[in-house]
Scaffold this motif. Structure first.
Motif, short mmCIF file in Angstrom:
data_model
loop_
_atom_site.label_atom_id
_atom_site.label_comp_id
_atom_site.label_asym_id
_atom_site.label_seq_id
_atom_site.Cartn_x
_atom_site.Cartn_y
_atom_site.Cartn_z
N ASP A 162 4.44 20.49 -14.06
CA ASP A 162 4.70 19.16 -13.46
C ASP A 162 3.54 18.22 -13.79
O ASP A 162 3.74 17.07 -14.18
N GLY A 163 2.31 18.73 -13.61
CA GLY A 163 1.12 17.90 -13.86
C GLY A 163 1.03 17.50 -15.33
O GLY A 163 0.77 16.33 -15.65
N ARG A 212 11.69 21.43 -19.17
CA ARG A 212 10.59 20.49 -19.45
C ARG A 212 10.92 19.60 -20.63
O ARG A 212 11.60 20.04 -21.56
N GLU A 270 3.45 17.26 -17.44
CA GLU A 270 4.54 16.32 -17.78
C GLU A 270 4.17 14.89 -17.34
O GLU A 270 4.51 13.93 -18.01
N ARG A 271 3.47 14.80 -16.21
CA ARG A 271 3.10 13.47 -15.70
C ARG A 271 1.91 12.87 -16.44
O ARG A 271 1.71 11.67 -16.44
N ASP A 272 1.10 13.70 -17.07
CA ASP A 272 -0.17 13.25 -17.65
C ASP A 272 0.07 12.65 -19.04
O ASP A 272 0.41 13.36 -19.99
#
Ligand code: CAA
Length: 258
Positions: free
Chosen positions: A42-43, A94, A45-47
């Protein structure tokens, strides 16, 4: 960066590197590890600074399967009510590219986790298998479906029904892995390949991944139509102008991810 009990998480340039880290259980995939892995992904993907992800294990095991100790006393109602294994699917959903770098055992859920990635780079020590049948069950994280699509019915059926392991050379021959690499170079090579991908235009990479994956989900005619629409849409990207402009001007492109 947050620390995790079952994972080692690093960034190398634009590459997110996740090392499965339960050495005493040969990286058996328990619910904690899958939850931590989903949090890390999740991290990433957001970064916006991350362009590609590598998942690897140890020299001895990528992962020796779902955690048998955690599963052995599970009942049918428990597994149904908690929807056991379904949270693993988030790994496969993802949008950024993910490479599995596999050394040693990739068995059961370990093989299935590797197949959830976009491609697999294997060390010459890698061994792939779906040994669940020996435990009185069958693959439950996509193995009967993904392995069959990778290697065809005959070999998938043999592996799922006998639990036989496939070595790295066989896995490359039948298309389960994209390449075999000497074990000592595996992670560096995987990070190098991931860096090359991360230097491309991220939206273009993500759309390409989406388009290749579409080939598993649909007919050829629908897949080609999908590809054509996405291909046309790419002419709306500044990165298309940059990529083709740089070629015409004989310089390296500097993609801006837009
Ligand atoms: N779950 C829990 N613990 C595991 C494990 C697993 N999948 N695989 C290995 N371990 C543990 C062992 O119990 C052992 O722990 P102790 O030292 O506490 O006894 C430790 O890891 C080392 O394992 P071994 O001593 O067995 O190591 P080995 O080198 O002799 O053998 C192996 C290696 C052939 C991989 C063997 O460990 C093995 O067969 N493991 C199980 C493989 C398997 O059946 N995987 C499928 C699981 S089911 C599944 O994945 C379902 C699904 O589809 C999602």
């Amino acid at each position: 960066m947050a620390s995790y009990e079952t994972l080692i998480v690093e960034t190398r340039g634009k590459v997110g590197l996740v090392t499965l880290n339960r050495p005493k259980a040969l990286n058996a995939l328990n619910s904690q590890l899958i939850a931590e892995l989903n949090t890390v992904l999740d991290g990433f993907e957001r970064d916006p600074g991350i362009g590609c992800i590598v998942i690897t294990g140890s020299e001895k095991a990528f992962a020796a399967g779902a955690d048998i100790m955690e599963m052995k006393d599970k009942t049918y109602p428990e597994s149904y009510l908690e929807d056991f294994i379904t949270s693993w699917d988030r790994v496969a959903q993802r949008r950024k590219p993910m490479i599995a770098a596999v050394a040693g055992f990739a068995l059961g859920g370990g093989c299935e986790l590797a197949m959830m990635c976009d491609f697999i780079l294997a060390a010459d020590t890698a061994k792939f298998g779906q040994p669940e049948i020996k435990l009185g069950v069958m693959p439950g994280a996509g193995g009967t479906q993904r392995l069959t699509r990778f290697v065809g019915k005959s070999k998938a059926m043999e592996m799922c029904l006998t639990g036989r392991m496939m070595d790295a050379a066989e896995a490359e021959r039948v298309g389960l892995v994209s390449r075999v690499i000497p074990a000592a170079e595996l992670v560096d090579e995987a990070v190098k390949v991931a860096s090359q991908i991360a230097d491309m235009s991220l939206p273009t990479v993500m759309m390409t991944k989406e388009s290749v994956n579409r080939s598993y989900e649909t007919t050829l005619a629908e897949g080609i139509r999908f590809e054509r629409r996405v291909f046309h849409a790419m002419f709306a990207l500044a990165d298309q102008k940059e990529g083709m402009g740089a070629f015409a001007e004989k310089r390296k492109p500097a993609f801006k991810n837009r």
